[in-house]
Design an enzyme around this catalytic site. Structure first.
Site: not given
Ligand code: ATP
Length: 328
Positions: A15, A76, A107, A130, A132, A134, A176
């Protein structure tokens, strides 16, 4: 030991959050300062798999430090979760001569980067972007401070209407899994109650507390509720319960939602992003990999991605106490 980095890719993933542009600018300018090349990867890992790249120089990032969102777009990518997707991403990076990347995200994005690093021995550094807050390994994530200010400003406005009409407002803020936003915004906006995922107040205690404050002479109230709060199923259910049990109170709900992610980053987030971007590039030049840049006691630090992913960021117990005292 990784070889000397000459061309760094930079992407925003997951995000979006305010301050991502300032971090991109910082990475690009630090590359220019250290005389290495920088390439923007569009739409996060999705763009990496599709080879959606663009060379960036110091002038490509003019006038973005004050802008919300991300000029590189955030996305994503389900495909990056597969070995085949990551293999394609690796081929694209190699063909473009990119030999390290900086990912700005949460993360999930760090998990993807860590797996990629292990599979291809590819140098990566994460910047926590992010709202949050978190993420373990940093006192602040990029966008958190801006989101707090946005939410407080909105609640100040809600308070005007709450006090004019003797209403009780339930205001839902983001969070969340963690209540950092709710707790800080609640204290900052002078909320009557703050409901966070880390504590289940229980419907009865909430009711009792609101009745007590009514008796003490308060005619309007604001209750700040984190998205992930477990006191009720959701903020509307909470409002319904209170309305049924305090029929003289006019209860309203306001869900702040995505407005908390947008807007110009605060000065704090711009400075933090600038510091983190420089550190990310310097870490790669120092042949470091698999770290997240963070901030502790106003010092820029590195935490292993593994720890940043697995660790849990804790709610501030002292601030919970302060919030209790403030609602006396
Ligand atoms: P936010 O805090 O906004 O949710 P985020 O980085 O945690 O941000 P995610 O949607 O969890 O957002 O992860 C972003 C992208 O990272 C995913 O769409 C995917 O492409 C990659 N990703 C997440 N987990 C994995 C995994 N276990 N293996 C490979 N790629 C991953």
């Amino acid at each position: 030991m990784i070889s000397k980095v000459k061309k760094i890719g930079v992407l925003t993933s997951g995000g979006d959050s305010p301050g991502m542009n300032a971090a991109i600018r910082s990475v690009v300018r630090a590359c220019a300062y250290y005389k290495i090349e920088c390439v923007g990867v569009y739409r996060g890992y999705e763009g990496m798999i599709e080879g959606d790249f663009k060379e960036l120089n110091a002038r490509s990032v003019n006038n973005i430090i004050n802008k919300g969102g991300t000029i590189l777009k955030a996305a994503r990518s389900e495909e990056f979760r597969t070995k085949r997707g990551r293999q394609e991403a690796y081929e694209n990076l190699k063909n473009k001569g990119i030999d390290a990347f900086v990912v700005i995200g949460g993360d999930g994005s760090f998990t993807g980067a860590e797996i990629f690093n292990k599979e291809f021995d590819f140098p990566v550094i994460g910047i926590p972007g992010t709202i949050d807050n978190d993420i373990f390994g940093t006192n602040f994530t990029l966008g958190y401070d801006t989101a707090l200010n946005t939410a407080v400003e909105a609640i100040d406005k809600i308070r005007d209407t709450a006090s004019s009409h003797n209403r009780l407002f339930f205001v839902e803020v983001m969070g969340r899994d963690v209540g950092h936003i709710a707790l800080n915004v609640g204290v900052g906006a002078g909320a009557e109650e703050i409901l966070i995922p880390e504590e289940n107040l229980g419907l009865d205690r909430l009711l009792e507390s609101l009745k007590k404050s009514r008796k003490s002479g308060k005619t309007s109230s604001i209750v700040v509720v984190a998205e992930g709060d477990k006191t009720g199923d959701n903020v509307f259910e909470l409002a319904k319960y209170i309305e049924e049990n305090m029929p003289k109170y006019e209860v309203r709900v306001s869900v702040l939602g995505h407005m908390q992610r947008g807007g110009a980053p605060s000065c704090f987030d711009r400075v933090l992003a600038s510091r983190m971007g420089v550190k990310a590039v310097e870490a790669l030049l120092d042949r470091k990999s698999n770290f997240m840049v963070g901030i502790h006691d106003n010092k820029i630090t590195l935490t292993s991605l593994d720890l940043a992913i697995k660790g849990k960021s804790k709610i501030n117990a002292e601030l919970i106490k302060v919030s209790d005292i403030m609602t006396t």
